[in-house]
Each structure stands twice: as structure tokens, then as C-alpha cells.
Design a protein around this motif. Structure first.
Motif, PDB file in Angstrom:
ATOM      1  N   ILE A 141     -43.694 -48.373-102.768  1.00  0.00           N
ATOM      2  CA  ILE A 141     -43.642 -46.925-102.527  1.00  0.00           C
ATOM      3  C   ILE A 141     -44.569 -46.575-101.369  1.00  0.00           C
ATOM      4  CG2 ILE A 141     -44.124 -44.648-103.508  1.00  0.00           C
ATOM      5  CD1 ILE A 141     -43.401 -45.847-106.248  1.00  0.00           C
ATOM      6  N   ARG A 142     -44.003 -45.949-100.367  1.00  0.00           N
ATOM      7  CA  ARG A 142     -44.770 -45.555 -99.186  1.00  0.00           C
ATOM      8  C   ARG A 142     -44.819 -44.034 -99.091  1.00  0.00           C
ATOM      9  NH1 ARG A 142     -45.829 -49.993 -99.779  1.00  0.00           N
ATOM     10  NH2 ARG A 142     -45.574 -51.802 -98.403  1.00  0.00           N
ATOM     11  N   GLY A 143     -45.970 -43.504 -98.755  1.00  0.00           N
ATOM     12  CA  GLY A 143     -46.101 -42.064 -98.617  1.00  0.00           C
ATOM     13  C   GLY A 143     -46.134 -41.371 -99.968  1.00  0.00           C
ATOM     14  N   GLU A 144     -45.931 -40.070 -99.941  1.00  0.00           N
ATOM     15  CA  GLU A 144     -46.003 -39.252-101.149  1.00  0.00           C
ATOM     16  C   GLU A 144     -44.722 -39.384-101.965  1.00  0.00           C
ATOM     17  OE1 GLU A 144     -46.197 -34.509-102.418  1.00  0.00           O
ATOM     18  OE2 GLU A 144     -46.357 -35.117-100.307  1.00  0.00           O
ATOM     19  N   ALA A 145     -44.853 -39.765-103.218  1.00  0.00           N
ATOM     20  CA  ALA A 145     -43.700 -39.844-104.107  1.00  0.00           C
ATOM     21  C   ALA A 145     -43.435 -38.488-104.748  1.00  0.00           C
ATOM     22  CB  ALA A 145     -43.934 -40.897-105.181  1.00  0.00           C
ATOM     23  N   TYR A 146     -42.195 -38.297-105.184  1.00  0.00           N
ATOM     24  CA  TYR A 146     -41.790 -37.055-105.865  1.00  0.00           C
ATOM     25  C   TYR A 146     -42.106 -35.804-105.033  1.00  0.00           C
ATOM     26  CZ  TYR A 146     -41.350 -40.017-110.026  1.00  0.00           C
ATOM     27  OH  TYR A 146     -41.000 -41.012-110.915  1.00  0.00           O
ATOM     28  N   GLN A 147     -41.815 -35.877-103.730  1.00  0.00           N
ATOM     29  CA  GLN A 147     -42.010 -34.700-102.884  1.00  0.00           C
ATOM     30  C   GLN A 147     -41.045 -33.601-103.330  1.00  0.00           C
ATOM     31  OE1 GLN A 147     -41.500 -35.889 -98.779  1.00  0.00           O
ATOM     32  NE2 GLN A 147     -42.628 -37.796 -99.118  1.00  0.00           N
ATOM     33  N   ILE A 148     -41.578 -32.404-103.542  1.00  0.00           N
ATOM     34  CA  ILE A 148     -40.773 -31.298-104.060  1.00  0.00           C
ATOM     35  C   ILE A 148     -40.376 -30.371-102.917  1.00  0.00           C
ATOM     36  CG2 ILE A 148     -40.711 -29.352-105.667  1.00  0.00           C
ATOM     37  CD1 ILE A 148     -42.951 -30.776-107.254  1.00  0.00           C
ATOM     38  N   ASN A 151     -38.349 -24.205-104.732  1.00  0.00           N
ATOM     39  CA  ASN A 151     -39.254 -23.721-105.769  1.00  0.00           C
ATOM     40  C   ASN A 151     -38.680 -23.790-107.169  1.00  0.00           C
ATOM     41  OD1 ASN A 151     -41.486 -22.975-104.078  1.00  0.00           O
ATOM     42  ND2 ASN A 151     -40.260 -21.249-103.335  1.00  0.00           N
ATOM     43  N   ILE A 152     -37.359 -23.688-107.282  1.00  0.00           N
ATOM     44  CA  ILE A 152     -36.753 -23.708-108.612  1.00  0.00           C
ATOM     45  C   ILE A 152     -35.332 -24.234-108.538  1.00  0.00           C
ATOM     46  CG2 ILE A 152     -35.992 -21.302-108.394  1.00  0.00           C
ATOM     47  CD1 ILE A 152     -36.491 -21.019-111.438  1.00  0.00           C
ATOM     48  N   GLY A 153     -34.965 -25.010-109.526  1.00  0.00           N
ATOM     49  CA  GLY A 153     -33.595 -25.498-109.662  1.00  0.00           C
ATOM     50  C   GLY A 153     -33.105 -25.247-111.073  1.00  0.00           C
ATOM     51  N   ARG A 154     -31.940 -24.649-111.201  1.00  0.00           N
ATOM     52  CA  ARG A 154     -31.352 -24.397-112.519  1.00  0.00           C
ATOM     53  C   ARG A 154     -29.973 -25.054-112.544  1.00  0.00           C
ATOM     54  NH1 ARG A 154     -31.510 -19.980-116.583  1.00  0.00           N
ATOM     55  NH2 ARG A 154     -33.107 -18.963-115.308  1.00  0.00           N
ATOM     56  N   VAL A 155     -29.743 -25.907-113.533  1.00  0.00           N
ATOM     57  CA  VAL A 155     -28.452 -26.582-113.657  1.00  0.00           C
ATOM     58  C   VAL A 155     -27.942 -26.415-115.087  1.00  0.00           C
ATOM     59  CG1 VAL A 155     -28.624 -28.257-111.788  1.00  0.00           C
ATOM     60  CG2 VAL A 155     -29.735 -28.755-113.944  1.00  0.00           C
ATOM     61  N   LEU A 229     -33.363 -27.336-106.153  1.00  0.00           N
ATOM     62  CA  LEU A 229     -34.622 -28.074-106.054  1.00  0.00           C
ATOM     63  C   LEU A 229     -34.332 -29.543-105.748  1.00  0.00           C
ATOM     64  CD1 LEU A 229     -37.816 -27.578-108.014  1.00  0.00           C
ATOM     65  CD2 LEU A 229     -36.914 -29.887-107.922  1.00  0.00           C
ATOM     66  N   GLU A 230     -35.033 -30.072-104.755  1.00  0.00           N
ATOM     67  CA  GLU A 230     -34.830 -31.457-104.332  1.00  0.00           C
ATOM     68  C   GLU A 230     -36.133 -32.250-104.460  1.00  0.00           C
ATOM     69  OE1 GLU A 230     -33.201 -33.946-100.403  1.00  0.00           O
ATOM     70  OE2 GLU A 230     -34.066 -31.932-100.177  1.00  0.00           O
ATOM     71  N   LEU A 231     -36.028 -33.461-104.979  1.00  0.00           N
ATOM     72  CA  LEU A 231     -37.142 -34.411-105.008  1.00  0.00           C
ATOM     73  C   LEU A 231     -36.850 -35.522-104.020  1.00  0.00           C
ATOM     74  CD1 LEU A 231     -37.657 -34.752-108.876  1.00  0.00           C
ATOM     75  CD2 LEU A 231     -39.022 -33.381-107.284  1.00  0.00           C
ATOM     76  N   ARG A 277     -39.135 -26.103-112.049  1.00  0.00           N
ATOM     77  CA  ARG A 277     -39.913 -25.304-111.107  1.00  0.00           C
ATOM     78  C   ARG A 277     -40.993 -26.153-110.451  1.00  0.00           C
ATOM     79  NH1 ARG A 277     -39.661 -22.728-115.963  1.00  0.00           N
ATOM     80  NH2 ARG A 277     -38.623 -20.696-116.113  1.00  0.00           N
ATOM     81  N   ARG A 278     -41.328 -25.786-109.236  1.00  0.00           N
ATOM     82  CA  ARG A 278     -42.516 -26.355-108.603  1.00  0.00           C
ATOM     83  C   ARG A 278     -43.722 -25.937-109.447  1.00  0.00           C
ATOM     84  NH1 ARG A 278     -43.831 -27.712-103.176  1.00  0.00           N
ATOM     85  NH2 ARG A 278     -41.762 -27.016-102.494  1.00  0.00           N
ATOM     86  N   PRO A 279     -44.595 -26.868-109.843  1.00  0.00           N
ATOM     87  CA  PRO A 279     -45.683 -26.534-110.780  1.00  0.00           C
ATOM     88  C   PRO A 279     -46.882 -25.886-110.110  1.00  0.00           C
ATOM     89  CG  PRO A 279     -45.751 -28.862-110.275  1.00  0.00           C
ATOM     90  CD  PRO A 279     -44.557 -28.309-109.535  1.00  0.00           C
TER      91      PRO A 279
END
Length: 438
Positions: A141-148, A151-155, A229-231, A277-279
Motif C-alpha cells: 500500500i502506497r500513499g494514503e489508504a481509504y481516501q474519501i 461527503n455522503i453516499g446513500r445507496v 461517496l468514493e473511496l 458519511r465522511r467522519p
């Protein structure tokens, strides 16, 4: 984690486990209950799920004997349960200095680092714990993982039963149908989805799954999008048969607890939707304010064995006990799972003439219908509802398959249907509110 590593892989491969492991819980009867009455027995307090008291008791032991490996390791793990990372690192590193090759300490410390996305620090700890797959994975894993992003995703859930499914996009591709389950750790995709998304494994290993030899692969996904919302840069796993075929075609993948604890997650059972949601502090304040207006009191949560979520609840006449809380997965119509031994101790009406053959963590299991007078967590309650008692369920399972806490049971998929539940992993709180989320 040489043994429970395989157990974790099986749980994430077969994310829908009807009798999935209850997290920490408290003793019901017997010597353990008496032993912690005067607060003198740190291990009894721990087994009872009295973690704060146990932590203080282990500290007292270490004041008298700083070389006590067991006390240092346990005190560190108590901190890890509550995501109190400075405490966890302090005492787990103390234990590591006392016994550098201790696998249990190394695995706990490895988990402590991955929860903080410190993968370079996590990798050597997992390797020392006997889990080469995790070590090679986290090294890649390189760099920041789980980059958000967003702000919100509803599915919406499609459908609700036998297990909730949601649509998600993998590396910008067309929508895929994903199950979700907090009884599993990381994000998983089917082998065919991994191929379509252009995933390349950083490590692979052979294992057994329900008597079938399969390959398990570890990789890193560029993009995983749920609603708006994208990770990005997300650790992902997949598996295939020897021929390269999918192991299961029930869905396109499985979203586990690692994804959810990076977010402020609402499992809206009443509204049949997943809200991510972004925490941020502002988002957490809104959740708290909404809960207060609804008269909802926050409950404590903890995280054990890298993905199992626990809180405080009760079954029949057990009184408040530390119990597992599972969201998602194919839990059937059982509201609570417990062991046959616990059901007998509590005098719960159990229909042992009607055994049900099922699976738990990909192992064959036999459960019996049982009907507690009441089950409760916070203000959420059900009376005389259908539950299940596991014939071979253990009261206490030590590491590596469990964490040595006496088990009462766990709340499953069916129990939550009238409610929406929000998990705040920053403040380690759980909010249960009747009705749809706003």
C-alpha cells in the motif's frame, strides 16, 4: 495469525454466516461472576467484559511486576478494543519488549496500526505474528489508504432479504451488487470482477474453503464508489478456484468492517438503505443532535479481532452484558444468536427437536430455535421473538479464534429491521433510533 488468519479469510469469503461469532460478552453464572465482585481478579473482569475495570486491574499488576507479559498484552488489548491507540501502543509495545516473538502481541499491534492506516508499521508485526499474506499486502500500500471523496453516499438495498445488497462501482466500471457484513474484515470482490477491474495481486496463497482448494489474492483497488461517496486506494481481496473461476456467484463482492470504520456509517434497516458519511466532527455532531432529538442514548462500542463489533445488551434474564452486534449478512429470521449452553443456563425455551443445519464462518453448524422472553439493546427491544441457539457454541474462545471473553450472544440482521443504527468509530458510540433515518 496463522490459525485465525485462515478463519478470517473464510469469514470474508463466506460473508453471510448465520451463526457468525458473537463478539465479547459476559459470564452468566458460576465462579467468574463471583471472582470479579471485589475487583481483585483482572482476568475475571476481562472475561466478564468489564474492560475499563480490567484495564485498571492490569495496571496495578504491572506496577508490582513490570515484566508480566500477560498483563501488559491484555492491558494493551483493552485499549485496542476501544480504539484508544496511545494506550494500546504503550502497553503492546511493553509486551513486545518482554517477548519480541510473541505472536498474539504482534497480531494485536498489527491490528492497532492498520486501524490507524499505518501500514508500514503494521506489516512487520503481522509477519512476526505468522501472517505473511497480511504483511505482503500492507507493504504494497502506497500513499494514503481509504481516501474519501465526497461527503455522503446513500445507496438503497436491493433487496433486504435474504441479505441486503447494494450497488457500487469498482474502478469506475458499471454498478455491481455487493453484500455487506460486519462479521467480515476487508472489502472483497469476485475473481471475475477483479479481472474486469484490472486488479493485479500483490500476494496470493492457497487455502481450504468448505473442502475445496482455492486461491486467495490480496491487492489494492483504485476506486470504490457507493452513491456519491468514493473511496480510493482501498485494500481488497478476492478468491478463485484452481481453474480461476469464481468461488461464489451469490453477489459481486462483500463490504466488511474495515470500510465502515473509516466512515460514519448508518445501517438504515427501516429505510432499507446504507448511508456513508465522511467522519468529520460536524457530521458526528449532527448525528448526536439528531439522536438526542429522537431520545436516543448513545451506547458504547468496541472492536475486537480486527472487525467484530460489540456493545451492551441482554438476553432473557442475563442482565446487561457485553454482546456482539452484527449488521448485514444473511442472518435468516433469527434476531439473536447464542449458544445452547447459555440458553439452558438462562432457562430460555429451546426447541431441540427441530435442529437447523447451517453454516457459521464456513463451517457446518447445528442451531436450535429458541424464544427468550425479551432481548434488548438500549431502548431497542423484542419479546418472545425467534432466535437460535448453537449446539456447539463455546462460552469462551481464546486467541487465536476468539479473544477470551465469555460469550452471551450477538444481535443479528433480523433484530434491526424496525431501526436505523449509526456507528461512530471516532467516539466509539452506537446510536439506535426507531424508524427511517432522516
Amino acid at each position: 495469525m496463522p490459525d485465525h488468519g485462515e478463519w478470517n479469510r473464510r469469514s470474508l469469503l463466506k460473508g453471510a454466516a448465520v451463526v457468525a461469532g458473537a463478539a465479547a460478552a459476559a459470564p452468566l453464572l458460576g465462579k467468574a461472576g463471583k471472582a470479579y465482585a471485589d475487583g481483585s481478579d483482572a482476568d475475571a473482569l476481562y472475561r466478564a467484559g468489564k474492560f475499563e475495570q480490567a484495564g485498571r486491574a492490569y495496571e496495578e499488576i504491572l506496577k508490582k511486576d513490570p515484566t508480566n507479559l500477560h498483563a501488559a498484552r491484555r492491558r494493551g488489548y483493552v485499549g485496542l478494543l476501544a480504539n484508544k491507540f496511545p494506550d494500546a501502543e504503550k502497553y503492546l509495545n511493553m509486551a513486545l519488549k518482554l517477548a519480541p516473538d510473541d505472536k498474539e502481541t504482534n497480531c494485536y499491534l498489527g491490528d492497532c496500526y492498520i486501524r490507524q492506516d499505518k501500514y508500514a508499521l503494521a506489516a512487520p508485526r503481522w509477519r512476526a505474528g505468522g501472517e505473511e499474506g497480511y504483511a505482503r499486502w500492507f507493504e504494497a500500500i502506497r500513499g494514503e489508504a481509504y481516501q474519501i471523496h465526497g461527503n455522503i453516499g446513500r445507496v438503497e438495498w436491493q433487496p433486504m432479504d435474504p441479505e441486503p445488497l447494494v450497488e457500487a462501482s469498482v474502478n469506475g466500471g458499471p454498478p455491481k451488487r455487493f453484500a455487506f457484513y460486519t462479521g467480515a474484515p476487508n472489502l472483497q470482490v469476485r475473481a471475475s470482477v477483479a479481472k474486469e477491474a484490472g486488479l493485479t495481486p500483490v500476494y496470493k496463497e492457497r487455502t481450504d474453503f468448505e473442502g475445496l482448494d482455492i486461491w486467495v489474492y490480496y491487492g489494492v483497488l483504485d476506486s470504490f464508489k457507493l452513491g456519491d461517496l468514493e473511496l480510493r486506494n482501498v485494500p481488497v481481496g478476492w478468491s478463485s478456484t484452481e481453474s480461476g473461476a469464481d468461488v461464489s456467484t451469490d453477489n459481486d463482492g462483500l463490504i466488511g468492517t474495515w470500510v465502515f470504520y473509516h466512515l460514519l456509517t448508518t445501517f438504515d434497516y427501516a429505510g432499507q438503505s446504507l448511508i456513508l458519511r465522511r467522519p468529520t466532527p460536524a457530521a458526528a455532531r449532527k448525528v448526536h443532535a439528531d439522536a438526542a432529538r429522537a431520545g436516543t442514548t448513545p451506547l458504547p462500542i468496541w472492536l475486537s479481532l480486527d472487525h467484530n463489533i460489540g456493545s451492551i445488551g441482554s438476553i432473557a434474564d442475563s442482565g446487561p452484558r457485553a454482546m456482539g452486534v452484527n449488521f448485514g449478512g444473511a442472518g435468516g429470521e433469527s434476531a439473536v444468536g447464542t449458544s445452547l449452553e447459555v440458553a439452558k443456563r438462562l432457562g430460555i425455551r429451546t426447541d431441540t427437536d427441530r435442529p437447523i443445519d447451517t453454516f457459521g464462518h464456513s463451517h457446518e453448524a447445528v442451531v436450535y430455535p429458541c424464544y427468550p422472553k425479551e432481548i434488548r439493546i438500549g431502548d431497542a427491544v423484542a419479546n418472545d421473538i425467534y432466535c437460535t441457539a448453537d449446539k456447539n457454541g463455546q462460552i469462551n474462545t481464546p486467541w487465536p479464534y476468539g479473544d477470551g471473553v465469555d460469550a452471551t450472544g450477538y444481535f443479528g440482521h433480523c433484530f434491526w429491521k424496525p431501526y436505523n443504527i449509526t456507528l461512530d468509530f471516532t467516539n466509539m458510540n452506537l446510536y439506535i433510533t426507531r424508524g427511517k433515518a432522516t
